[in-house]
Design a protein around this motif. Sequence first.
Motif, PDB file in Angstrom:
ATOM      1  N   THR A   1       2.562  27.648 -17.120  1.00  0.00           N
ATOM      2  CA  THR A   1       2.802  27.658 -15.529  1.00  0.00           C
ATOM      3  C   THR A   1       2.992  29.095 -15.183  1.00  0.00           C
ATOM      4  O   THR A   1       4.113  29.383 -14.760  1.00  0.00           O
ATOM      5  CB  THR A   1       4.063  26.964 -15.138  1.00  0.00           C
TER       6      THR A   1
ATOM      7  N   ASN B   1       3.332  32.289 -13.114  1.00  0.00           N
ATOM      8  CA  ASN B   1       3.556  32.707 -11.713  1.00  0.00           C
ATOM      9  C   ASN B   1       3.113  34.228 -11.290  1.00  0.00           C
ATOM     10  O   ASN B   1       2.404  34.725 -12.473  1.00  0.00           O
ATOM     11  CB  ASN B   1       5.191  32.656 -11.181  1.00  0.00           C
TER      12      ASN B   1
ATOM     13  N   ALA C   1      -0.664  26.087 -11.216  1.00  0.00           N
ATOM     14  CA  ALA C   1      -0.135  27.378 -10.276  1.00  0.00           C
ATOM     15  C   ALA C   1       1.441  27.133  -9.834  1.00  0.00           C
ATOM     16  O   ALA C   1       1.866  26.247  -8.899  1.00  0.00           O
ATOM     17  CB  ALA C   1      -0.863  27.158  -9.127  1.00  0.00           C
ATOM     18  N   ASP C   2       2.378  27.742 -10.478  1.00  0.00           N
ATOM     19  CA  ASP C   2       3.770  27.320 -10.334  1.00  0.00           C
ATOM     20  C   ASP C   2       4.263  28.234  -9.173  1.00  0.00           C
ATOM     21  O   ASP C   2       4.839  27.891  -8.369  1.00  0.00           O
ATOM     22  CB  ASP C   2       4.530  27.855 -11.529  1.00  0.00           C
ATOM     23  N   GLY C   3       3.870  29.444  -9.027  1.00  0.00           N
ATOM     24  CA  GLY C   3       4.439  30.517  -7.676  1.00  0.00           C
ATOM     25  C   GLY C   3       3.626  30.312  -6.668  1.00  0.00           C
ATOM     26  O   GLY C   3       2.391  30.146  -6.631  1.00  0.00           O
TER      27      GLY C   3
ATOM     28  N   ILE D   1       0.532  32.451  -6.159  1.00  0.00           N
ATOM     29  CA  ILE D   1      -0.573  32.039  -6.850  1.00  0.00           C
ATOM     30  C   ILE D   1      -1.311  31.395  -5.700  1.00  0.00           C
ATOM     31  O   ILE D   1      -2.535  31.479  -5.748  1.00  0.00           O
ATOM     32  CB  ILE D   1      -0.548  31.091  -7.987  1.00  0.00           C
TER      33      ILE D   1
ATOM     34  N   ARG E   1       0.557  23.829  -4.896  1.00  0.00           N
ATOM     35  CA  ARG E   1       1.452  24.279  -5.834  1.00  0.00           C
ATOM     36  C   ARG E   1       2.108  23.190  -7.020  1.00  0.00           C
ATOM     37  O   ARG E   1       2.277  22.166  -6.314  1.00  0.00           O
ATOM     38  CB  ARG E   1       2.639  25.110  -5.361  1.00  0.00           C
TER      39      ARG E   1
ATOM     40  N   ARG F   1       4.908  23.088  -9.504  1.00  0.00           N
ATOM     41  CA  ARG F   1       5.910  23.821 -10.299  1.00  0.00           C
ATOM     42  C   ARG F   1       6.415  22.988 -11.547  1.00  0.00           C
ATOM     43  O   ARG F   1       6.283  21.973 -11.495  1.00  0.00           O
ATOM     44  CB  ARG F   1       7.208  23.535  -9.314  1.00  0.00           C
TER      45      ARG F   1
ATOM     46  N   GLY G   1       9.031  28.500  -0.851  1.00  0.00           N
ATOM     47  CA  GLY G   1       8.380  29.439  -1.825  1.00  0.00           C
ATOM     48  C   GLY G   1       9.364  30.641  -1.856  1.00  0.00           C
ATOM     49  O   GLY G   1       8.869  31.737  -2.552  1.00  0.00           O
TER      50      GLY G   1
ATOM     51  N   TRP H   1      12.572  32.802  -5.722  1.00  0.00           N
ATOM     52  CA  TRP H   1      12.685  34.106  -6.418  1.00  0.00           C
ATOM     53  C   TRP H   1      13.668  34.931  -5.894  1.00  0.00           C
ATOM     54  O   TRP H   1      14.512  35.537  -6.693  1.00  0.00           O
ATOM     55  CB  TRP H   1      11.219  34.891  -6.483  1.00  0.00           C
TER      56      TRP H   1
ATOM     57  N   ILE I   1       5.916  41.277  -7.959  1.00  0.00           N
ATOM     58  CA  ILE I   1       5.583  40.481  -7.019  1.00  0.00           C
ATOM     59  C   ILE I   1       4.546  41.288  -6.041  1.00  0.00           C
ATOM     60  O   ILE I   1       3.642  40.740  -5.899  1.00  0.00           O
ATOM     61  CB  ILE I   1       6.873  39.824  -6.249  1.00  0.00           C
TER      62      ILE I   1
END
Length: 239
Positions: A35, A37, A62-64, A67, A81, A83, A208, A211, A228
């Motif tokens: 996964t 990110n 697509a975790d993040g 993405i 997404r 997660r 989202g 983070w 990022i």
Amino acid sequence: MANILGIPFNPLTVEQTLTQLEQWLETNQNHIIVTPNPEGVMQARRNKNFAQALLKADLRLADGIGILLAARLKCLPLPERVRGVDTIYALFQRLSDKNKNYTAYFLGGKPGVPELAKANMEARFPGLRVIGTYHGHFQLNSPEEAEIITEINALSPDILLVCMGMPRAEIWATTHHIDARLTLSLGGTIDIMSGQAELAPAFLRKIGLEWLHRLYKTPSRFMRMLDIPRFMWAVLFER
């Protein structure tokens, strides 16, 4: 596939992902799920072994949120997404709702943490039986590691969670022969299951920005978080 800076993501919805995982649980073959990110994609650009591990996996989710945004900017087919932590909870719930009995092995976290995760998850999901645990702070290429692999293969769990941090978990999962049906590299999921770490508030997860919550809780992540903006710059301006 949705290729984001050299990493092809599987264009699946959450529902499609769960259906695929259920189907793989009916096989006798190990399937590896990762996964990555945006931080992971940028790490893979600097770490050849990590990039190879991601490419070797059977499923790249697509975790993040970054993405997903990148895919939309590039008009790539990535529907939503997926997660990692939400996916494994949903899979446990789905299997329990269907009265399916299934086994798991939890590998990761500090000493004592996977045992807490085992107790919490077995209490929450009636069909789940965690048949083995081990912390993630073992030395690679050591007799201890060899014993862990031997134990996992002897137990042959349906589901193996490998939560030893990125990229260690992904590289480990793809460079060893593991007798499981699903091997999932899921970051700090075992810490969350144990109660030693907490998910970001729901409203931050929805937009989202979890983070930001992780950075608040762990300021030492700041340098890693710089990946990022680097990721978004690369998506926008690199060809």
